[in-house]
Scaffold this motif. Structure first.
Motif, mmCIF file in Angstrom:
data_model
loop_
_atom_site.group_PDB
_atom_site.id
_atom_site.type_symbol
_atom_site.label_atom_id
_atom_site.label_comp_id
_atom_site.label_asym_id
_atom_site.label_seq_id
_atom_site.Cartn_x
_atom_site.Cartn_y
_atom_site.Cartn_z
ATOM 1 N N PHE A 28 0.829 -1.201 0.000
ATOM 2 C CA PHE A 28 0.000 0.000 0.000
ATOM 3 C C PHE A 28 0.866 1.255 0.000
ATOM 4 O O PHE A 28 0.551 2.237 -0.684
ATOM 5 N N GLY A 29 1.951 1.230 0.761
ATOM 6 C CA GLY A 29 2.830 2.392 0.802
ATOM 7 C C GLY A 29 3.466 2.702 -0.537
ATOM 8 O O GLY A 29 3.683 3.872 -0.888
ATOM 9 N N ALA A 30 3.758 1.670 -1.317
ATOM 10 C CA ALA A 30 4.426 1.847 -2.606
ATOM 11 C C ALA A 30 3.573 2.617 -3.608
ATOM 12 O O ALA A 30 4.102 3.277 -4.504
ATOM 13 N N VAL A 31 2.247 2.556 -3.458
ATOM 14 C CA VAL A 31 1.367 3.248 -4.411
ATOM 15 C C VAL A 31 0.642 4.428 -3.772
ATOM 16 O O VAL A 31 -0.234 5.035 -4.388
ATOM 17 N N GLY A 32 0.992 4.732 -2.526
ATOM 18 C CA GLY A 32 0.433 5.902 -1.873
ATOM 19 C C GLY A 32 -1.016 5.760 -1.448
ATOM 20 O O GLY A 32 -1.735 6.747 -1.302
ATOM 21 N N VAL A 33 -1.449 4.527 -1.214
ATOM 22 C CA VAL A 33 -2.814 4.278 -0.746
ATOM 23 C C VAL A 33 -2.758 3.998 0.757
ATOM 24 O O VAL A 33 -1.887 3.253 1.213
ATOM 25 N N PRO A 34 -3.670 4.594 1.547
ATOM 26 C CA PRO A 34 -3.634 4.371 2.995
ATOM 27 C C PRO A 34 -3.715 2.882 3.332
ATOM 28 O O PRO A 34 -4.525 2.150 2.773
ATOM 29 N N THR A 35 -2.873 2.481 4.260
ATOM 30 C CA THR A 35 -2.837 1.066 4.650
ATOM 31 C C THR A 35 -4.062 0.715 5.483
ATOM 32 O O THR A 35 -4.414 1.440 6.410
ATOM 33 N N PRO A 36 -4.721 -0.394 5.177
ATOM 34 C CA PRO A 36 -5.882 -0.822 5.978
ATOM 35 C C PRO A 36 -5.459 -1.168 7.402
ATOM 36 O O PRO A 36 -4.272 -1.350 7.701
ATOM 37 N N THR A 37 -6.430 -1.311 8.261
ATOM 38 C CA THR A 37 -6.147 -1.702 9.631
ATOM 39 C C THR A 37 -5.661 -3.146 9.681
ATOM 40 O O THR A 37 -5.861 -3.926 8.749
ATOM 41 N N ARG A 38 -5.032 -3.475 10.800
ATOM 42 C CA ARG A 38 -4.562 -4.841 11.002
ATOM 43 C C ARG A 38 -5.713 -5.833 10.863
ATOM 44 O O ARG A 38 -5.582 -6.866 10.200
ATOM 45 N N ASP A 39 -6.858 -5.523 11.486
ATOM 46 C CA ASP A 39 -7.990 -6.439 11.430
ATOM 47 C C ASP A 39 -8.489 -6.614 10.001
ATOM 48 O O ASP A 39 -8.871 -7.726 9.598
ATOM 49 N N ALA A 40 -8.500 -5.536 9.248
ATOM 50 C CA ALA A 40 -8.951 -5.621 7.853
ATOM 51 C C ALA A 40 -8.015 -6.506 7.042
ATOM 52 O O ALA A 40 -8.454 -7.334 6.235
ATOM 53 N N LEU A 47 -7.634 -15.651 0.921
ATOM 54 C CA LEU A 47 -7.950 -15.357 -0.474
ATOM 55 C C LEU A 47 -6.670 -15.337 -1.295
ATOM 56 O O LEU A 47 -5.590 -15.066 -0.778
ATOM 57 N N SER A 48 -6.786 -15.587 -2.587
ATOM 58 C CA SER A 48 -5.637 -15.424 -3.468
ATOM 59 C C SER A 48 -5.213 -13.959 -3.449
ATOM 60 O O SER A 48 -6.048 -13.048 -3.318
ATOM 61 N N LEU A 49 -3.911 -13.690 -3.597
ATOM 62 C CA LEU A 49 -3.370 -12.360 -3.368
ATOM 63 C C LEU A 49 -4.054 -11.256 -4.175
ATOM 64 O O LEU A 49 -4.422 -10.224 -3.602
ATOM 65 N N PRO A 50 -4.218 -11.391 -5.492
ATOM 66 C CA PRO A 50 -4.874 -10.294 -6.226
ATOM 67 C C PRO A 50 -6.294 -10.024 -5.741
ATOM 68 O O PRO A 50 -6.732 -8.863 -5.680
ATOM 69 N N ILE A 51 -7.021 -11.086 -5.386
ATOM 70 C CA ILE A 51 -8.387 -10.928 -4.875
ATOM 71 C C ILE A 51 -8.363 -10.247 -3.516
ATOM 72 O O ILE A 51 -9.185 -9.374 -3.214
ATOM 73 N N ALA A 52 -7.405 -10.624 -2.681
ATOM 74 C CA ALA A 52 -7.289 -10.043 -1.347
ATOM 75 C C ALA A 52 -6.991 -8.550 -1.420
ATOM 76 O O ALA A 52 -7.616 -7.740 -0.719
ATOM 77 N N ILE A 53 -6.043 -8.173 -2.271
ATOM 78 C CA ILE A 53 -5.683 -6.756 -2.392
ATOM 79 C C ILE A 53 -6.831 -5.968 -3.005
ATOM 80 O O ILE A 53 -7.119 -4.835 -2.589
ATOM 81 N N ARG A 54 -7.518 -6.549 -3.975
ATOM 82 C CA ARG A 54 -8.680 -5.876 -4.556
ATOM 83 C C ARG A 54 -9.754 -5.641 -3.497
ATOM 84 O O ARG A 54 -10.399 -4.582 -3.469
ATOM 85 N N GLU A 55 -9.932 -6.595 -2.602
ATOM 86 C CA GLU A 55 -10.914 -6.452 -1.535
ATOM 87 C C GLU A 55 -10.546 -5.299 -0.602
ATOM 88 O O GLU A 55 -11.424 -4.572 -0.118
ATOM 89 N N ALA A 57 -8.494 -2.683 -1.460
ATOM 90 C CA ALA A 57 -8.311 -1.425 -2.210
ATOM 91 C C ALA A 57 -9.306 -1.389 -3.362
ATOM 92 O O ALA A 57 -8.942 -1.452 -4.532
ATOM 93 N N GLN A 58 -10.563 -1.275 -3.026
ATOM 94 C CA GLN A 58 -11.622 -1.420 -4.020
ATOM 95 C C GLN A 58 -11.669 -0.297 -5.042
ATOM 96 O O GLN A 58 -12.206 -0.473 -6.144
ATOM 97 N N GLU A 59 -11.106 0.860 -4.719
ATOM 98 C CA GLU A 59 -11.127 1.991 -5.646
ATOM 99 C C GLU A 59 -9.901 2.025 -6.558
ATOM 100 O O GLU A 59 -9.839 2.845 -7.474
ATOM 101 N N ALA A 60 -8.932 1.165 -6.315
ATOM 102 C CA ALA A 60 -7.684 1.192 -7.088
ATOM 103 C C ALA A 60 -7.894 0.627 -8.488
ATOM 104 O O ALA A 60 -8.756 -0.235 -8.710
ATOM 105 N N SER A 61 -7.094 1.113 -9.435
ATOM 106 C CA SER A 61 -7.168 0.621 -10.805
ATOM 107 C C SER A 61 -6.534 -0.756 -10.907
ATOM 108 O O SER A 61 -5.784 -1.185 -10.022
ATOM 109 N N ASP A 62 -6.818 -1.444 -11.996
ATOM 110 C CA ASP A 62 -6.213 -2.762 -12.202
ATOM 111 C C ASP A 62 -4.697 -2.658 -12.257
ATOM 112 O O ASP A 62 -3.987 -3.544 -11.757
ATOM 113 N N LYS A 63 -4.183 -1.577 -12.854
ATOM 114 C CA LYS A 63 -2.738 -1.369 -12.942
ATOM 115 C C LYS A 63 -2.135 -1.216 -11.549
ATOM 116 O O LYS A 63 -1.079 -1.785 -11.241
ATOM 117 N N THR A 64 -2.815 -0.450 -10.706
ATOM 118 C CA THR A 64 -2.318 -0.247 -9.337
ATOM 119 C C THR A 64 -2.363 -1.560 -8.554
ATOM 120 O O THR A 64 -1.420 -1.876 -7.812
#
Length: 222
Positions: A28-40, A47-55, A57-64
């Motif tokens: 999250f830090g690498a793309v300047g998006v606020p890091t979710p909470t530990r619980d989140a 979940l598989s990694l891309p699905i987990a990150i999409r969950e 960072a729902q507003e992020a682009s596919d490239k991000t």
């Protein structure tokens, strides 16, 4: 009659939360998006990694999302070295697996959201790693709770679904088991709570690895 025990990895066999949180923070830090909470962050483990990150960072682009996945993978590998390589097994995991290995009527498998590289690294570190007949991971299957990984384990081990139990710590594991028509056995020490595990179909929830054998035998008996 051969029985099959299919283990999840993160939160079930190993305590990987420190590595996961560190690498997700880096991603999250690498793309300047606020890091979710530990619980989140811990809520999406399994979940598989891309699905987990999409969950997360729902507003992020596919490239991000793709960039975050790459950063996570690179940081996770580096953190494993910085944090003294192997992620610790939960207490009693090695003894429980040894007991199952000693049984003539049980075979073992793995179904994990980890990558093949990450899973293979663990299997090489574990003294019991070679005893898993089937090892399924995110590289070759849809993300949990899709039943594909469990179905592959059943096929490779030649065991019917009614004779297999999925052991996991998340609702994704229990839902995956149900979708594959297998029993789900929850563990209380992972990333989702006991109530959530029961609500998604866990036949039982154990609070210690010493309870695993009896819980499995009861499920097979029922």
């Amino acid at each position: 009659m051969t029985k099959l025990v299919i283990f999840d990895v993160d939160g079930t066999l190993i305590d990987s939360q420190a590595h996961i949180i560190a690498s997700m923070t880096a991603a999250f830090g690498a793309v300047g998006v606020p890091t979710p909470t530990r619980d989140a962050i811990l809520s999406i483990v399994g979940l598989s990694l891309p699905i987990a990150i999409r969950e997360l960072a729902q507003e992020a682009s596919d490239k991000t999302i793709a960039e975050m996945v790459d950063v996570y993978k690179a940081d996770f590998t580096e953190n494993r070295l910085k944090m003294d390589a192997a992620m610790p097994l939960f207490e009693g995991a090695d003894s429980a697996i040894a007991r199952l290995i000693a049984r003539d009527d049980v075979v073992l498998a793995i179904a994990t959201g980890k990558s093949r590289r990450g899973l293979d690294a663990l299997l090489q570190e574990w003294t019991f790693g070679s005893h898993f007949v089937s090892t399924q991971c995110a590289d070759n299957h849809p993300s949990k709770p899709h039943p594909s990984m469990v179905q592959a384990c059943l096929a490779e081990c030649e065991v019917a679904a009614q004779n297999a139990v999925v052991v996991g710590d998340t609702t994704y594991d229990m839902e995956m088991a149900a979708a594959a028509r297998c029993a789900g056995l929850g563990v209380s020490w992972g990333y989702h709570g006991v109530d959530a595990l029961k609500a998604t179909g866990a036949r039982a929830v154990v609070t210690d690895f010493s309870q695993l054998d009896a819980a499995l035998d009861q499920i097979w008996k029922d």
